[in-house]
Motif scaffolding. Structure first.
Motif, short mmCIF file in Angstrom:
data_model
loop_
_atom_site.label_atom_id
_atom_site.label_comp_id
_atom_site.label_asym_id
_atom_site.label_seq_id
_atom_site.Cartn_x
_atom_site.Cartn_y
_atom_site.Cartn_z
N VAL A 407 17.91 33.46 44.79
CA VAL A 407 17.18 31.92 44.21
C VAL A 407 18.07 31.05 42.82
O VAL A 407 18.12 32.29 42.00
N GLY A 408 17.69 30.40 42.71
CA GLY A 408 18.04 29.53 42.14
C GLY A 408 19.54 29.55 40.96
O GLY A 408 19.78 28.84 39.97
N VAL A 409 20.67 29.65 42.21
CA VAL A 409 21.87 30.25 41.50
C VAL A 409 22.72 29.03 42.01
O VAL A 409 22.38 29.03 43.32
N ARG A 410 23.76 28.00 41.56
CA ARG A 410 24.33 26.83 41.96
C ARG A 410 25.34 27.54 42.66
O ARG A 410 26.07 28.95 42.03
N LEU A 411 25.76 28.02 43.64
CA LEU A 411 27.39 28.24 44.61
C LEU A 411 28.31 27.18 43.87
O LEU A 411 28.56 25.82 43.45
N GLU A 412 28.75 28.04 42.86
CA GLU A 412 30.20 27.43 42.27
C GLU A 412 31.67 27.18 43.39
O GLU A 412 31.50 28.61 43.10
N LYS A 413 32.50 26.09 43.10
CA LYS A 413 33.72 26.19 43.24
C LYS A 413 34.76 26.22 42.50
O LYS A 413 34.66 25.28 41.62
N PHE A 414 35.47 27.06 42.89
CA PHE A 414 36.90 27.68 41.41
C PHE A 414 38.16 27.56 42.36
O PHE A 414 38.45 27.51 43.12
N TYR A 415 39.78 27.81 41.94
CA TYR A 415 39.93 27.56 42.37
C TYR A 415 41.21 28.00 41.36
O TYR A 415 40.80 28.76 39.67
N PHE A 416 42.04 28.96 42.35
CA PHE A 416 42.97 29.89 41.28
C PHE A 416 44.39 28.92 41.45
O PHE A 416 44.94 28.57 42.60
N ARG A 417 45.35 28.92 39.97
CA ARG A 417 46.75 28.37 40.51
C ARG A 417 47.67 30.27 40.24
O ARG A 417 47.53 30.74 39.67
N LEU A 418 48.91 30.07 41.11
CA LEU A 418 49.15 31.14 40.96
C LEU A 418 50.94 30.68 40.73
O LEU A 418 51.27 30.19 41.44
N ASP A 419 51.67 30.69 39.56
CA ASP A 419 52.92 30.78 39.10
C ASP A 419 53.90 31.66 39.62
O ASP A 419 54.23 32.27 39.31
N LEU A 420 54.32 31.21 41.29
CA LEU A 420 55.46 32.34 42.19
C LEU A 420 57.18 31.38 41.73
O LEU A 420 57.21 30.61 42.12
N PHE A 492 50.39 40.83 39.35
CA PHE A 492 51.68 41.29 39.70
C PHE A 492 51.97 42.31 40.84
O PHE A 492 53.01 42.69 41.71
N ALA A 493 50.54 43.56 41.19
CA ALA A 493 50.79 44.17 41.95
C ALA A 493 50.89 44.93 42.81
O ALA A 493 51.24 45.03 43.66
N VAL A 494 50.14 43.39 43.63
CA VAL A 494 49.81 43.40 45.00
C VAL A 494 50.85 42.31 45.81
O VAL A 494 50.20 41.91 46.75
N LEU A 495 50.61 41.35 45.12
CA LEU A 495 51.36 40.19 45.60
C LEU A 495 52.74 40.30 46.30
O LEU A 495 53.75 41.08 45.09
N PRO A 496 53.03 40.03 47.67
CA PRO A 496 54.25 40.36 48.27
C PRO A 496 55.39 39.22 47.13
O PRO A 496 56.86 39.70 47.63
N VAL A 497 55.25 38.27 46.57
CA VAL A 497 56.23 37.84 46.00
C VAL A 497 55.95 37.83 44.34
O VAL A 497 54.59 38.11 43.95
N PRO A 498 56.87 37.97 43.12
CA PRO A 498 56.58 37.74 41.77
C PRO A 498 55.73 36.65 41.69
O PRO A 498 55.78 35.98 41.56
N VAL A 499 54.56 37.34 40.05
CA VAL A 499 53.74 35.49 40.13
C VAL A 499 54.47 36.13 38.42
O VAL A 499 53.93 36.77 37.71
N ASP A 500 54.36 34.89 37.39
CA ASP A 500 54.20 34.06 36.62
C ASP A 500 53.53 33.90 35.33
O ASP A 500 53.34 34.32 34.57
N LYS A 501 52.18 33.94 36.42
CA LYS A 501 51.34 32.90 35.48
C LYS A 501 49.73 33.27 36.59
O LYS A 501 50.02 32.78 37.55
N VAL A 502 48.52 33.49 36.53
CA VAL A 502 47.96 33.18 37.02
C VAL A 502 46.27 32.77 36.37
O VAL A 502 45.70 32.96 34.93
N MET A 503 45.97 31.91 36.80
CA MET A 503 44.70 30.47 35.83
C MET A 503 43.60 30.31 36.97
O MET A 503 44.33 30.02 38.09
N VAL A 504 42.30 30.10 35.80
CA VAL A 504 41.66 30.29 37.23
C VAL A 504 41.04 28.89 36.47
O VAL A 504 40.24 28.32 35.47
#
Length: 593
Positions: A407-420, A492-504
């Motif tokens: 109760v009282g918590v606003r539903l927050e939407k955010f985004y991930f950016r993966l540099d594949l 990096f350990a679980v993605l099927p392709v290499p990732v260089d950067k992760v941003m939120v």
């Protein structure tokens, strides 16, 4: 050397000695004697006079109880000769009341007992509160402080008794505050060790000390009457102080035991250690609390135990079963079975459950990966393992159960950016790659596939690679916390392709507002130039015209008086002149020269 009580009567004397830090000289015999006399005489409980102890009115009082708002009663170990009592209550008991048990009317004289009952009263002096008391019935509930103790005054006949109560920061189940206040302090401002020892020389039963935990529960044997504590700070120059049940603070020498302090026969006795470190550059001190009792507080799942840990149970609350000292819902957890008391053997759980209470799919207690526990109510521990939470429910990442948004918590939407590190052609060729990336995101964030959705992808402008975006919407995940906990190694350990950067990113970071268009100018630049040229020309040419050209003109033009108007001027002067002026002018003209 100081005395902690003024006036006559039993006094508590404390002797404390400190040597300068870095001193290499050894203490002499006198210093060792002074150190050994850390406590010369001690009496924790003031006593009333002998007349009060022997008063008939005191004999009618059998026991005084402290009633807690959580439904528990704590006897004060009442004796007519003790004028002061002190004890601590759990954090989840913010209100207390007093209950005085007296002799029944058939056991004593009715008139005398009635006079004692008429004088019973409870007062809170610091709040100017006073309440009447009836024997055998609780008084009005009074709230208890956490920083300073609440002083209650019990009046019986003409005598006054003091009851000091303070509320600990530990709950009745032995749980401390969350998040712990010690997490905010640097390591230099914490303790490196804290231990308690009872009057029999045995260590108190206490959880393993860690500097980042400030609340502890400890228990001692029934035969112990006093306890000593010893603490060691991480900062050698830190100042240590301690107190009992919210009383006065006393110095504590690092590595040396404190003066013996009495522990209550019933209920809790609260010991606090305060650490002040100048080197840590922290304004406020760090406070450690230890709630000591003679009764062992068991883990919430245990009915009886040998200690407060989860694996020290001796019996369990139904329907839990005892297995190797732990109370669990199934004794066959490793094999995905439950214990059937009728068959007295392990029976296979439903295929949708990892742990269960019985063979029904509605009684699962632990679910397999990518399935979430959905219970009928928030208090139930068993339910159904489902692949997706129903509408209005979200996956709680820690418990992996379907819960409604707080109760009282606003539903927050955010985004991930993966540099594949993959070309656009290879990305388009692997058609299942976007779904595989989303599946990895669901497993990494420990949420439902409903909470993670593909957003868009784009090719890197310079270089090889693509930018993959997906959105997350879950009330139990906050963007700032996810950003702090997210590391590139986890992805990096679980993605099927290499990732260089992760941003939120937030929505405004992903789609910043376009720059505002400039308002059209009032005049075009060439117009401003023309106006400026005209003004500049006027400011230069007009003074030049007046100061140069007109002067040159008059210099070259000879002076020619206007003779034609001279006669008219003379006649006008004569006409307007006074008669005496004309006469004087004539005389001057006729006079010889």
């Amino acid at each position: 050397i100081r005395s902690e009580s003024s006036g006559c009567g039993p006094c508590r004397w404390s002797v404390a000695m400190r040597w300068p830090r870095g001193s290499h000289s050894s203490p002499n015999l006198g210093e060792w004697v002074a150190l050994a006399l850390s406590v010369v005489l001690r009496s924790d409980t003031p006593y009333v006079d002998a007349a009060a102890a022997g008063s008939p009115a005191m004999g009618y009082v059998q026991e005084v109880y402290l009633e807690l708002s959580i439904g528990k009663s704590i006897p004060l170990d009442w004796t007519a000769g003790s004028a002061e009592y002190s004890l601590a209550v759990p954090w989840d008991a913010p209100l207390v009341a007093l209950r005085v048990e007296t002799m029944r009317s058939e056991e004593g004289e009715g008139g005398a007992l009635g006079s004692v009952a008429a004088t019973l009263a409870l007062r809170v002096p610091l709040r100017n509160l006073a309440f009447g008391l009836e024997p055998g019935r609780p008084s009005v509930y009074v709230d208890v402080g956490t920083e300073e103790r609440t002083v209650l005054k019990l009046d019986i006949a003409e005598y006054e008794f003091t009851i000091n109560v303070i509320r600990a920061k530990t709950t009745s189940t032995g749980q401390g505050q969350h998040p712990d206040p010690a997490q905010r302090f640097p390591a230099l401002a914490t303790l490196s060790g804290l231990a308690l020892q009872d009057s029999l020389g045995d260590p108190a039963h206490m959880a393993w000390f860690t500097p980042r935990s400030s609340c502890y529960y400890a228990s001692v044997g029934q035969a112990a009457s006093h306890i000593r504590l010893v603490a060691t700070p991480n900062d050698p120059d830190a100042e240590l102080e301690w107190r009992r049940d919210g009383g006065k603070w006393d110095f504590l020498v690092s590595g040396l035991t404190s003066a013996p302090a009495r522990i209550s026969a019933y209920g809790w006795t609260l010991f606090e250690v305060r650490v002040r470190s100048v080197a840590a550059a922290v304004a406020e001190p760090l406070l450690y609390q230890i709630a000591v009792t003679k009764d062992v507080v068991c883990h919430p799942k245990c009915r009886a135990c040998d200690g407060p840990a989860f694996d020290q149970c001796t019996s369990c609350h139904a329907p839990l079963l005892l297995h190797e000292g732990r109370c669990i819902y199934t004794a066959c957890r490793a094999s995905g079975k439950y214990f059937n008391p009728t068959q007295e053997q392990c029976v296979q759980c439903d295929v949708t459950c990892v742990e269960c209470m019985d063979g029904s799919p509605q009684t699962c207690t632990v679910c397999p990966p990518m399935r979430f526990l959905h219970t009928a109510s928030a208090t139930d521990v068993a339910g159904q393992c489902i692949a997706a939470c129903p509408f209005g429910f979200f996956v709680q990442p820690v418990s992996q159960s379907c819960m409604r948004a707080p109760v009282g918590v606003r539903l927050e939407k955010f985004y991930f950016r993966l540099d594949l590190r993959i070309s656009a052609a290879d990305y388009l060729e692997q058609r299942d790659l976007p779904l595989r990336i989303l599946q990895v995101a669901v497993e990494t964030l420990r949420v439902s596939s409903q909470d993670v959705r593909f957003h868009r992808w784009e090719q890197v402008v310079y270089g090889q690679g693509i930018l993959y975006y997906f959105e997350v919407e879950n009330p139990f995940l906050r963007r700032d916390k996810v950003e702090k906990q997210t590391t590139i190694d986890d992805w990096f350990a679980v993605l099927p392709v290499p990732v260089d950067k992760v941003m939120v990113l937030t929505y405004t970071q992903l789609y910043p507002d376009p720059p505002r268009a400039k308002a059209p100018p009032l005049l075009e630049p060439w117009m401003w130039g023309l106006i400026g040229a005209g003004v500049t020309g006027c400011l230069i040419l007009y003074p030049l015209y007046h100061m140069y050209f007109i002067r040159k003109y008059w210099e070259k033009t000879p002076f020619k008086p206007k003779r034609d108007k001279e006669a008219i001027f003379v006649q006008e002067i004569i006409k307007n002149a006074k008669e005496e002026h004309i006469t004087r002018a004539q005389k001057l003209a006729d006079a010889p020269r």
